[in-house]
Scaffold this motif. Structure first.
Motif, PDB file in Angstrom:
ATOM      1  N   LYS A  47      35.722  45.732  38.497  1.00 39.40           N
ATOM      2  CA  LYS A  47      35.635  44.873  39.676  1.00 39.40           C
ATOM      3  C   LYS A  47      35.545  43.398  39.312  1.00 39.40           C
ATOM      4  CE  LYS A  47      33.013  44.130  43.940  1.00 39.40           C
ATOM      5  NZ  LYS A  47      31.864  44.552  44.762  1.00 39.40           N
ATOM      6  N   LEU A  48      34.802  43.076  38.265  1.00 42.73           N
ATOM      7  CA  LEU A  48      34.565  41.671  37.927  1.00 42.73           C
ATOM      8  C   LEU A  48      35.843  40.965  37.472  1.00 42.73           C
ATOM      9  CD1 LEU A  48      32.314  39.541  37.707  1.00 42.73           C
ATOM     10  CD2 LEU A  48      32.027  40.205  35.313  1.00 42.73           C
ATOM     11  N   ILE A  49      36.722  41.662  36.742  1.00 45.57           N
ATOM     12  CA  ILE A  49      37.939  41.012  36.220  1.00 45.57           C
ATOM     13  C   ILE A  49      39.207  41.569  36.854  1.00 45.57           C
ATOM     14  CG2 ILE A  49      36.903  40.356  34.023  1.00 45.57           C
ATOM     15  CD1 ILE A  49      38.073  42.822  32.764  1.00 45.57           C
ATOM     16  N   ASN A  50      39.063  42.548  37.759  1.00 44.55           N
ATOM     17  CA  ASN A  50      40.173  43.043  38.575  1.00 44.55           C
ATOM     18  C   ASN A  50      41.331  43.592  37.738  1.00 44.55           C
ATOM     19  OD1 ASN A  50      41.213  43.617  41.110  1.00 44.55           O
ATOM     20  ND2 ASN A  50      42.460  41.759  41.142  1.00 44.55           N
ATOM     21  N   LEU A  51      41.033  44.384  36.683  1.00 41.01           N
ATOM     22  CA  LEU A  51      42.062  45.026  35.873  1.00 41.01           C
ATOM     23  C   LEU A  51      41.892  46.541  35.960  1.00 41.01           C
ATOM     24  CD1 LEU A  51      42.150  42.841  32.637  1.00 41.01           C
ATOM     25  CD2 LEU A  51      43.793  42.857  34.511  1.00 41.01           C
ATOM     26  N   GLU A  52      43.030  47.266  36.065  1.00 45.08           N
ATOM     27  CA  GLU A  52      42.976  48.718  36.164  1.00 45.08           C
ATOM     28  C   GLU A  52      42.658  49.328  34.798  1.00 45.08           C
ATOM     29  OE1 GLU A  52      45.861  52.556  37.110  1.00 45.08           O
ATOM     30  OE2 GLU A  52      46.461  50.565  37.851  1.00 45.08           O
ATOM     31  N   VAL A  53      41.750  50.315  34.797  1.00 46.79           N
ATOM     32  CA  VAL A  53      41.315  50.989  33.578  1.00 46.79           C
ATOM     33  C   VAL A  53      42.116  52.272  33.390  1.00 46.79           C
ATOM     34  CG1 VAL A  53      39.361  52.127  32.437  1.00 46.79           C
ATOM     35  CG2 VAL A  53      38.986  50.047  33.767  1.00 46.79           C
ATOM     36  N   THR A  54      42.565  52.522  32.155  1.00 48.41           N
ATOM     37  CA  THR A  54      43.277  53.769  31.854  1.00 48.41           C
ATOM     38  C   THR A  54      42.478  54.681  30.927  1.00 48.41           C
ATOM     39  OG1 THR A  54      44.450  52.748  29.990  1.00 48.41           O
ATOM     40  CG2 THR A  54      45.534  52.673  32.152  1.00 48.41           C
ATOM     41  N   ALA A  55      41.506  54.133  30.171  1.00 52.03           N
ATOM     42  CA  ALA A  55      40.688  54.963  29.269  1.00 52.03           C
ATOM     43  C   ALA A  55      39.464  54.174  28.838  1.00 52.03           C
ATOM     44  CB  ALA A  55      41.485  55.413  28.051  1.00 52.03           C
ATOM     45  N   ILE A  56      38.365  54.901  28.615  1.00 58.49           N
ATOM     46  CA  ILE A  56      37.118  54.297  28.122  1.00 58.49           C
ATOM     47  C   ILE A  56      36.640  55.114  26.933  1.00 58.49           C
ATOM     48  CG2 ILE A  56      34.719  53.716  28.654  1.00 58.49           C
ATOM     49  CD1 ILE A  56      35.531  53.533  31.615  1.00 58.49           C
ATOM     50  N   HIS A  85      51.685  41.782  37.525  1.00 59.09           N
ATOM     51  CA  HIS A  85      50.769  42.830  37.970  1.00 59.09           C
ATOM     52  C   HIS A  85      50.340  42.537  39.407  1.00 59.09           C
ATOM     53  CE1 HIS A  85      47.450  45.606  38.127  1.00 59.09           C
ATOM     54  NE2 HIS A  85      47.799  46.094  36.954  1.00 59.09           N
ATOM     55  N   PRO A  86      50.565  43.475  40.344  1.00 59.15           N
ATOM     56  CA  PRO A  86      50.332  43.180  41.758  1.00 59.15           C
ATOM     57  C   PRO A  86      48.861  42.994  42.116  1.00 59.15           C
ATOM     58  CG  PRO A  86      50.848  45.505  41.444  1.00 59.15           C
ATOM     59  CD  PRO A  86      51.078  44.837  40.138  1.00 59.15           C
ATOM     60  N   ASN A  87      47.937  43.440  41.265  1.00 60.02           N
ATOM     61  CA  ASN A  87      46.512  43.378  41.616  1.00 60.02           C
ATOM     62  C   ASN A  87      45.753  42.260  40.894  1.00 60.02           C
ATOM     63  OD1 ASN A  87      46.376  45.787  43.358  1.00 60.02           O
ATOM     64  ND2 ASN A  87      47.034  46.823  41.485  1.00 60.02           N
ATOM     65  N   VAL A  88      46.495  41.322  40.282  1.00 63.95           N
ATOM     66  CA  VAL A  88      45.858  40.218  39.578  1.00 63.95           C
ATOM     67  C   VAL A  88      45.973  38.957  40.433  1.00 63.95           C
ATOM     68  CG1 VAL A  88      45.865  38.774  37.535  1.00 63.95           C
ATOM     69  CG2 VAL A  88      46.282  41.216  37.330  1.00 63.95           C
ATOM     70  N   THR A  89      44.847  38.340  40.717  1.00 67.15           N
ATOM     71  CA  THR A  89      44.852  37.098  41.478  1.00 67.15           C
ATOM     72  C   THR A  89      44.637  35.938  40.518  1.00 67.15           C
ATOM     73  OG1 THR A  89      43.920  38.234  43.396  1.00 67.15           O
ATOM     74  CG2 THR A  89      43.764  35.833  43.362  1.00 67.15           C
ATOM     75  N   ILE A  90      45.557  34.986  40.510  1.00 71.10           N
ATOM     76  CA  ILE A  90      45.488  33.859  39.594  1.00 71.10           C
ATOM     77  C   ILE A  90      45.160  32.590  40.384  1.00 71.10           C
ATOM     78  CG2 ILE A  90      46.748  32.540  37.868  1.00 71.10           C
ATOM     79  CD1 ILE A  90      46.214  35.427  37.122  1.00 71.10           C
ATOM     80  N   GLN A  91      44.164  31.886  39.950  1.00 70.18           N
ATOM     81  CA  GLN A  91      43.800  30.619  40.570  1.00 70.18           C
ATOM     82  C   GLN A  91      44.432  29.480  39.792  1.00 70.18           C
ATOM     83  OE1 GLN A  91      42.145  30.500  43.365  1.00 70.18           O
ATOM     84  NE2 GLN A  91      41.793  32.715  43.428  1.00 70.18           N
ATOM     85  N   GLY A  92      45.225  28.657  40.448  1.00 71.36           N
ATOM     86  CA  GLY A  92      45.853  27.517  39.777  1.00 71.36           C
ATOM     87  C   GLY A  92      46.953  27.983  38.861  1.00 71.36           C
ATOM     88  N   SER A  93      46.888  27.626  37.587  1.00 70.11           N
ATOM     89  CA  SER A  93      47.920  27.993  36.628  1.00 70.11           C
ATOM     90  C   SER A  93      47.827  29.476  36.305  1.00 70.11           C
ATOM     91  CB  SER A  93      47.773  27.175  35.343  1.00 70.11           C
ATOM     92  OG  SER A  93      46.539  27.474  34.745  1.00 70.11           O
ATOM     93  N   ALA A  94      48.908  29.995  35.687  1.00 67.10           N
ATOM     94  CA  ALA A  94      48.935  31.401  35.326  1.00 67.10           C
ATOM     95  C   ALA A  94      47.969  31.652  34.179  1.00 67.10           C
ATOM     96  CB  ALA A  94      50.347  31.804  34.920  1.00 67.10           C
ATOM     97  N   ASN A  95      46.795  32.194  34.492  1.00 67.33           N
ATOM     98  CA  ASN A  95      45.746  32.314  33.484  1.00 67.33           C
ATOM     99  C   ASN A  95      44.977  33.597  33.705  1.00 67.33           C
ATOM    100  OD1 ASN A  95      44.073  31.055  31.309  1.00 67.33           O
ATOM    101  ND2 ASN A  95      42.503  31.253  32.897  1.00 67.33           N
ATOM    102  N   ILE A  96      44.744  34.362  32.637  1.00 72.73           N
ATOM    103  CA  ILE A  96      43.916  35.570  32.702  1.00 72.73           C
ATOM    104  C   ILE A  96      42.580  35.235  32.060  1.00 72.73           C
ATOM    105  CG2 ILE A  96      43.688  37.965  31.984  1.00 72.73           C
ATOM    106  CD1 ILE A  96      45.922  37.547  33.933  1.00 72.73           C
ATOM    107  N   SER A  97      41.487  35.510  32.764  1.00 74.88           N
ATOM    108  CA  SER A  97      40.170  35.121  32.256  1.00 74.88           C
ATOM    109  C   SER A  97      39.204  36.299  32.309  1.00 74.88           C
ATOM    110  CB  SER A  97      39.603  33.957  33.069  1.00 74.88           C
ATOM    111  OG  SER A  97      38.312  33.621  32.597  1.00 74.88           O
ATOM    112  N   LEU A  98      38.497  36.519  31.192  1.00 72.88           N
ATOM    113  CA  LEU A  98      37.431  37.524  31.112  1.00 72.88           C
ATOM    114  C   LEU A  98      36.061  36.853  31.002  1.00 72.88           C
ATOM    115  CD1 LEU A  98      39.015  39.947  28.464  1.00 72.88           C
ATOM    116  CD2 LEU A  98      39.354  39.940  30.938  1.00 72.88           C
ATOM    117  N   ARG A  99      36.018  35.547  31.156  1.00 72.69           N
ATOM    118  CA  ARG A  99      34.756  34.808  30.977  1.00 72.69           C
ATOM    119  C   ARG A  99      33.711  35.301  31.977  1.00 72.69           C
ATOM    120  NH1 ARG A  99      34.711  30.835  27.456  1.00 72.69           N
ATOM    121  NH2 ARG A  99      36.676  29.892  26.760  1.00 72.69           N
ATOM    122  N   GLY A 100      32.451  35.372  31.515  1.00 73.85           N
ATOM    123  CA  GLY A 100      31.367  35.859  32.360  1.00 73.85           C
ATOM    124  C   GLY A 100      31.243  37.372  32.347  1.00 73.85           C
TER     125      GLY A 100
END
Length: 652
Positions: A47-56, A85-100
């Motif tokens: 939920k925090l980074i909005n990425l689909e999980v396939t295995a843990i 990826h249809p479920n990734v929301t990008i704010q501003g520039s195209a950037n993927i962030s896991l910070r926090g």
């Protein structure tokens, strides 16, 4: 294992603690909260980074997620880079962030890839370029790739810097974006089919679909790649594991002097989930003490197993020794049966045609061909299979293995004939091996395949020019003239066709495959035999009379000459009725004065019409239904050479 009273599955994916869903008591921290989305086909998302999980995998503290692919999109306002990826929301520039979050991209399990032509692919993090690579391709290659892409075909690519390049990830990567530039001037790369991604364990045999326009990609094209995230526990008070060890870690911090969290694993002798109370269980009570140390029963079992292994190894050794002894005895028996002792004596004492001939051992040829590996097959014929091999001294050879159900006469026939021939346009016999039921023949290796392959599967980078076709025709004609007239005894090849004409590194012709050839007495004019040959090349007169003459080889050569002129196959079942047999259709076109309608367009551009017409008339004479009306190979050779001289003079 999930916490008691918590769901442990979302769709097909297990959700072990410290991950969890719904109730906060089911997950250790906010970063480990899983949302199970979808009405029917449930999919877990961090939920925090909005990425689909396939295995843990809690044992390695890793999570596999669907990571977006960055496609470069073109539009009237310019070019941008955005993840598909249809479920990734990008704010501003195209950037993927896991910070926090407690996650970073694993630099050991992931790589950065960029696809495109003549581009620089850059991976940026925290406004700094942290990785990059170069992908190049030639102008013609780029055009050819674009054509395949436009046709919607899959393109199988390795990742060696051509069409695709790869780079390693830095450690502690928690955010990134990508850009691509043209390597020529640093500008944005032209075209719209470039893209980049982070993915796990790139396999060079993977197939990727490249598309002409990123914004118009087909629905079945991947919108994501599987990437691996590493995690750590930020608050150890949420962990109540037993029989586990939790150690300080700095997964999410690049400051080596400061620990940012903890990672846990089960103690020796235990397995399971180290992040939950009771998650680590004894592997087997019978074999381990509660403290995880081996029991006496386990040690006895190990010793018994070791004794069994020693016994099996001993039996295996005895079996291999006996097998090698039998194989050696069999090789010696075949060697004597096939006349090896006599041939060995002849080779050692000869100063003539056998001076460079060698008797090979079966062991040498098995090593050269990797035990006749199917991947080494150069071609299959009616008599046997030819393999590519490399001798101990590094020399590349071709090894012919006759069919087991064949007759040794085929080997003897080819061996005797080739040992008498010394001509630059006839494939050279280097030696043989007599240690098998049907002996093996070893030839010089001819690297550029057959004339059939080169003519009918032309390479746009090295096309079959008119000059090259005329040169090959002269060389094959000269070899046949030598066989018919200049050899110690006349030799009829009996199977002249474009698949039996090989091309060396300089594209010189080499006549091969003498398994059905015959050597006749000088005073004989023909031989009477069962009809053998290849449909489309077979002399009609020989077919009806069973009498093979030197003019039968002339007819087969005439078909090859027509192949060179037209670029068409000798038999085509997809052509209309009269055009299915190339020789008959060619004669018909000559008689109706429309031969230039079937001549290959390329040689019409390159050659003079009078020279092409002269070769066509010669081919027509070679294909005469009456053998007595056909020219001899000597006449054919002289006429072709005369046309060659006329062409050279006109070019000059």
């Amino acid at each position: 294992m999930a916490q008691p009273g918590c769901d442990s599955m979302c769709g097909d994916v297990e959700i072990p603690y410290p991950f969890g869903m719904n109730d906060p008591k089911c997950y250790a921290e906010e970063g480990f909260q899983i949302e199970c989305r979808g009405k029917h086909n449930h999919k877990p998302y961090l939920k925090l980074i909005n990425l689909e999980v396939t295995a843990i995998d809690v044992n390695t503290s890793t999570v596999e997620v669907k990571n977006p692919i960055f496609h470069r999109k073109c539009h009237p306002g310019g070019i941008d880079y955005s993840p598909s990826h249809p479920n990734v929301t990008i704010q501003g520039s195209a950037n993927i962030s896991l910070r926090g979050s407690p996650f970073v991209y694993s630099n050991k399990r992931n790589t950065f890839l960029a696809f495109g032509c003549n581009i620089l692919g850059f991976l940026h993090s925290n406004r700094t370029t942290v990785a990059g690579c170069v992908s190049v391709c030639g102008r013609n290659e780029s055009r050819r790739l674009r054509k395949l892409v436009t046709m919607g075909k899959k393109v199988r690519l390795g990742c060696h810097g051509k069409f695709c390049c790869v780079a390693s990830l830095p450690s502690h990567l928690s955010e990134f974006n990508v850009t691509m530039e043209d390597i020529r001037n640093g500008s944005i790369a032209p075209g719209c089919n470039d893209y980049a991604l982070i993915t796990k364990q790139w396999k060079q045999e993977s197939t990727w679909m490249l598309n002409e326009k990123g914004s118009q990609r087909k629905k079945n094209v991947n919108d994501y790649a599987i990437a691996v995230l590493e995690f750590e526990i930020l608050d150890l008070t949420k962990i109540e594991a037993t029989n586990a060890e939790c150690r300080e870690s700095n997964v999410t911090s690049s400051n080596m002097g400061k620990n940012s969290g903890w990672r846990c694993k089960c103690r020796v002798g235990f397995h399971g989930n180290p992040y939950i109370a009771g998650g680590c269980v004894v592997i087997r009570d019978r074999w381990y003490h509660p403290k995880g140390t081996p029991t006496k029963e386990l040690m006895v079992g190990l010793l018994s197993s070791l004794g069994s292994i020693i016994l099996l190894v001993g039996l295996r050794w005895l079996y291999e020794t006996e097998r090698k002894r039998i194989a050696k005895k069999s090789r010696e028996s075949f060697f004597k049966k096939n006349g090896g002792l006599l041939l060995q004596k002849v080779v050692s004492s000869s100063e003539g045609s056998f001076d460079k001939f060698k008797l090979f051992s079966l062991k040498d040829l098995e090593k050269a061909t990797n035990h006749f590996n199917p991947n080494r097959i150069l071609g299959n014929g009616g008599q046997g299979t030819v393999y590519k091999g490399m001798l101990v001294d590094g020399k590349i050879v071709a090894v012919k293995k006759f069919k087991v159900d064949g007759k040794i006469e085929q080997f003897i026939n080819e061996f005797v004939i080739l040992s008498q021939i010394d001509h630059r346009n006839v494939v050279k016999l280097l030696g043989c091996c007599l240690e098998t039921e049907i002996p093996l023949l070893v030839y010089e290796f001819i690297p550029n395949g057959t004339l059939f392959e080169y003519l009918h599967e032309q390479d746009e980078y090295l096309p079959m020019t008119w000059e090259m076709r005329l040169k090959i025709a002269i060389e094959v004609a000269g070899a046949l003239f030598y066989l018919h007239s200049a050899a110690s005894k006349p030799i009829y090849h009996r199977d002249i066709k474009s698949t039996n004409i090989l091309l060396d590194e300089k594209y010189n012709a080499k006549v091969a495959d003498f398994g059905t050839s015959k050597m006749i007495a000088i005073e004989d004019t023909h031989l009477t035999t069962l009809v053998k040959g290849t449909f489309g090349y077979l002399d009609p007169e020989y077919f009806h009379t069973s009498q093979f003459t030197d003019k039968s080889d002339v007819y087969s050569f005439g078909v090859v000459l027509v192949e060179l002129l037209t670029g068409q196959k000798p038999v085509s079942f997809v052509a209309p009725g009269e055009a299915q047999n190339l020789a008959s259709y060619f004669i018909l076109c000559m008689e109706e004065n429309r031969v230039f309608d079937i001549i290959d367009k390329r040689i019409m551009w390159e050659g003079r019409r009078e020279h092409i017409n002269a070769v066509a008339k010669l081919a027509k004479r070679c294909l005469d239904l009456k053998g007595i009306e056909r020219p001899s190979m000597k006449e054919v050779t002289m006429e072709l050479y005369g046309i060659w001289e006329m062409q050279r003079n006109s070019s000059a």
